[in-house]
Design an enzyme around this catalytic site. Structure first.
Site, PDB file in Angstrom:
ATOM      1  N   SER A 119       0.700  -1.164  -0.059  1.00 54.73           N
ATOM      2  CA  SER A 119      -0.108  -0.037  -0.232  1.00 54.73           C
ATOM      3  C   SER A 119       0.872   1.220  -0.125  1.00 54.73           C
ATOM      4  CB  SER A 119      -0.962   0.006   1.107  1.00 54.73           C
ATOM      5  OG  SER A 119      -1.599  -1.125   1.318  1.00 54.73           O
ATOM      6  N   HIS A 140      -1.687  -3.112  -6.806  1.00 57.65           N
ATOM      7  CA  HIS A 140      -2.447  -2.651  -5.669  1.00 57.65           C
ATOM      8  C   HIS A 140      -3.858  -2.903  -5.619  1.00 57.65           C
ATOM      9  CE1 HIS A 140      -3.476   0.316  -2.389  1.00 57.65           C
ATOM     10  NE2 HIS A 140      -3.075  -0.778  -1.602  1.00 57.65           N
ATOM     11  N   GLU A 152      -4.593  -0.545  -8.760  1.00 60.65           N
ATOM     12  CA  GLU A 152      -3.836   0.433  -9.222  1.00 60.65           C
ATOM     13  C   GLU A 152      -2.774  -0.525  -9.821  1.00 60.65           C
ATOM     14  OE1 GLU A 152      -4.310   4.154  -6.392  1.00 60.65           O
ATOM     15  OE2 GLU A 152      -3.713   2.272  -5.187  1.00 60.65           O
ATOM     16  N   ASN A 190      -4.506   5.637  -1.480  1.00 59.52           N
ATOM     17  CA  ASN A 190      -4.018   5.926   0.143  1.00 59.52           C
ATOM     18  C   ASN A 190      -3.409   7.273   0.105  1.00 59.52           C
ATOM     19  OD1 ASN A 190      -4.888   3.476   0.874  1.00 59.52           O
ATOM     20  ND2 ASN A 190      -3.257   2.511   0.564  1.00 59.52           N
TER      21      ASN A 190
HETATM   22  N1  LIG Z   1      -5.527  -4.818   4.266  1.00 59.60           N
HETATM   23  C1  LIG Z   1      -5.792  -3.946   3.586  1.00 59.60           C
HETATM   24  O1  LIG Z   1      -6.849  -3.374   3.374  1.00 59.60           O
HETATM   25  C2  LIG Z   1      -4.690  -3.802   2.144  1.00 59.60           C
HETATM   26  C3  LIG Z   1      -5.321  -3.128   1.292  1.00 59.60           C
HETATM   27  C4  LIG Z   1      -4.281  -3.099   0.013  1.00 59.60           C
HETATM   28  C5  LIG Z   1      -3.250  -3.586   0.409  1.00 59.60           C
HETATM   29  N2  LIG Z   1      -2.583  -3.996   1.469  1.00 59.60           N
HETATM   30  C6  LIG Z   1      -1.134  -4.706   1.545  1.00 59.60           C
HETATM   31  O2  LIG Z   1      -1.218  -5.954   1.528  1.00 59.60           O
HETATM   32  C7  LIG Z   1      -0.080  -6.710   2.151  1.00 59.60           C
HETATM   33  C8  LIG Z   1      -0.923  -7.706   2.912  1.00 59.60           C
HETATM   34  O3  LIG Z   1      -1.908  -7.064   3.902  1.00 59.60           O
HETATM   35  P1  LIG Z   1      -2.977  -7.881   4.586  1.00 59.60           P
HETATM   36  O4  LIG Z   1      -3.966  -6.844   5.050  1.00 59.60           O
HETATM   37  O5  LIG Z   1      -3.576  -9.117   3.705  1.00 59.60           O
HETATM   38  O6  LIG Z   1      -2.116  -8.597   5.844  1.00 59.60           O
HETATM   39  P2  LIG Z   1      -2.276  -9.681   6.802  1.00 59.60           P
HETATM   40  O7  LIG Z   1      -1.646  -9.411   7.970  1.00 59.60           O
HETATM   41  O8  LIG Z   1      -3.733 -10.050   6.859  1.00 59.60           O
HETATM   42  O9  LIG Z   1      -1.469 -10.956   5.929  1.00 59.60           O
HETATM   43  C9  LIG Z   1      -0.276 -11.037   5.680  1.00 59.60           C
HETATM   44  C10 LIG Z   1      -0.037 -12.621   5.741  1.00 59.60           C
HETATM   45  O10 LIG Z   1       1.313 -12.717   5.235  1.00 59.60           O
HETATM   46  C11 LIG Z   1       2.041 -13.831   5.829  1.00 59.60           C
HETATM   47  N3  LIG Z   1       3.339 -13.837   5.455  1.00 59.60           N
HETATM   48  C12 LIG Z   1       4.130 -13.054   6.254  1.00 59.60           C
HETATM   49  N4  LIG Z   1       5.422 -13.323   5.765  1.00 59.60           N
HETATM   50  C13 LIG Z   1       5.313 -14.082   4.977  1.00 59.60           C
HETATM   51  C14 LIG Z   1       6.274 -14.813   3.921  1.00 59.60           C
HETATM   52  N5  LIG Z   1       7.585 -14.434   4.067  1.00 59.60           N
HETATM   53  N6  LIG Z   1       6.008 -15.785   3.271  1.00 59.60           N
HETATM   54  C15 LIG Z   1       4.466 -15.865   3.091  1.00 59.60           C
HETATM   55  N7  LIG Z   1       3.719 -15.583   3.843  1.00 59.60           N
HETATM   56  C16 LIG Z   1       4.116 -14.548   4.681  1.00 59.60           C
HETATM   57  C17 LIG Z   1       1.675 -13.905   7.084  1.00 59.60           C
HETATM   58  O11 LIG Z   1       1.504 -15.109   7.909  1.00 59.60           O
HETATM   59  C18 LIG Z   1       0.020 -13.332   7.012  1.00 59.60           C
HETATM   60  O12 LIG Z   1      -0.917 -14.297   6.802  1.00 59.60           O
HETATM   61  C19 LIG Z   1       0.513  -5.439   2.701  1.00 59.60           C
HETATM   62  O13 LIG Z   1       1.556  -5.175   2.085  1.00 59.60           O
HETATM   63  C20 LIG Z   1      -0.485  -4.554   2.830  1.00 59.60           C
HETATM   64  O14 LIG Z   1      -0.104  -3.044   2.644  1.00 59.60           O
HETATM   65  C21 LIG Z   1      -3.417  -4.220   2.229  1.00 59.60           C
END
Ligand SMILES: NC(=O)c1ccc[n+]([C@@H]2O[C@H](COP(=O)([O-])OP(=O)(O)OC[C@H]3O[C@@H](n4cnc5c(N)ncnc54)[C@H](O)[C@@H]3O)[C@@H](O)[C@H]2O)c1
Length: 291
Positions: A119, A140, A152, A190
């Site tokens: 993000s 994204h 995006e 964002n």
């Molecule tokens: N939450 C949102 O609304 C949102 C929206 C757009 C983008 N994002 C981005 O998406 C990404 C993930 O966010 P999220 O909300 O899904 O987080 P989350 O905490 O729900 O999930 C992240 C997952 O990654 C796993 N993980 C960590 N290290 C790892 C590795 N080396 N290999 C495999 N798995 C691994 C963790 O166990 C966890 O299950 C981030 O970069 C975040 O900024 C989030």
């Protein structure tokens, strides 16, 4: 180049949704998690989403089964070797993402395109730790991925036309609408949304109104489908804190500075809906304001 096999790394809130829509679009999809417990949780999240779709009549039982049949779940990074496109959706941490992409760079074929769902982190900084900066893009997605229509697609100064096209084609094949953004923190959405969400926390801190009234104010006063504090619970307070810290560091602008309340809540394990408690309490049948 036609993409056949897609790798999704991380099967949390975002990764599960990305894996689901990739498989629904017909791609063989390999999902990698860091351990067995989060892998099982991510798989259950996809199964739950698909069975709700079947209940609502949006998908047939057969289509849901075919989607699950195109998904392969693993904890081994080496299993991502055959992927034509990798979408990374792990924790919002540059060292963790760079470590992953360094490993993938040595495993995947030279034509494979790498992408991050970050993000707020620099796509260029991730690309720079590999030997394929031209084959790097941002993809994204928005939460919940199967529902939200936007993606995006982020081009760095090094992204090739081919890698950009691969990303656009993938996003479009999953049914999304693409907007193209430069590799700048927050991209389009964002950049505008994060200061608004942080201001809602500041309003709560100052006692301007209750959480419920702040949310109702923005829903009914501005026609937003969801109030800012409910949206923060939905996005994840931990993820929002990572994003705010990164954008604040990058822009040196107080609008992106995390309010103390956000930091305290994350430290206390109140990560929003996914942890059962954020600005609202999700342990009760109907979410009630937590304070
Ligand atoms: N939450 C949102 O609304 C949102 C929206 C757009 C983008 N994002 C981005 O998406 C990404 C993930 O966010 P999220 O909300 O899904 O987080 P989350 O905490 O729900 O999930 C992240 C997952 O990654 C796993 N993980 C960590 N290290 C790892 C590795 N080396 N290999 C495999 N798995 C691994 C963790 O166990 C966890 O299950 C981030 O970069 C975040 O900024 C989030």
């Amino acid at each position: 180049m036609a993409i056949q096999t897609v790798g999704v790394v991380g099967c949390g809130l975002m990764g599960a949704g990305i894996a689901q829509i990739a498989a629904e679009a017909g791609y063989a999809t390999i999902v990698r998690e860091a351990g067995e417990a989060p892998l099982a949780k991510g798989r259950a999240r996809i199964e739950g989403f698909l069975s709700k779709s079947v209940e609502k009549g949006k998908t047939t039982k057969e289509q849901a089964a075919a989607t699950m049949g195109r998904l392969r779940f693993t904890t081994k990074v080496e299993d991502l070797a055959p992927c034509d496109l990798v979408v990374e959706a792990i924790v919002e941490s540059m060292p963790a993402k760079q470590e992953l992409f360094r490993a993938l760079d040595g495993l995947c074929g030279p034509d494979a395109v790498f992408s991050s769902n970050t993000s707020s982190l620099s796509i260029g900084d991730m690309a720079a730790c590999t030997k394929r900066p031209a084959s790097f893009v941002g993809l994204h997605f928005f939460n919940p991925v199967p529902v939200m229509r936007l993606v995006e697609v982020v081009r760095t100064i090094s992204t090739s036309d081919r890698a950009y096209q691969v990303a656009v084609e993938f996003a479009q094949k999953t049914g999304k609408t693409v907007v193209t953004a430069k590799d700048t923190p927050g991209f389009v959405v964002n950049l505008l949304l994060v200061p608004y969400l942080l201001d809602a926390i500041r309003a709560l801190e100052k006692g301007v109104a209750s959480a419920k009234d702040i949310d109702t104010g923005m829903q009914l006063g501005c026609g937003h489908p969801m109030g800012p504090l409910a949206l923060l619970d939905f996005v994840g307070l931990d993820t929002t804190l990572y994003i705010a810290d990164i954008m604040s560091h990058e822009f040196k602008d107080v609008r992106y500075a995390a309010p103390p309340l956000l930091r305290r809540m994350v430290a206390a394990g109140m990560h929003g809906k996914k942890s059962g408690r954020g600005f609202y309490d999700y342990s009760a049948p109907a979410a009630a304001p937590a304070k």
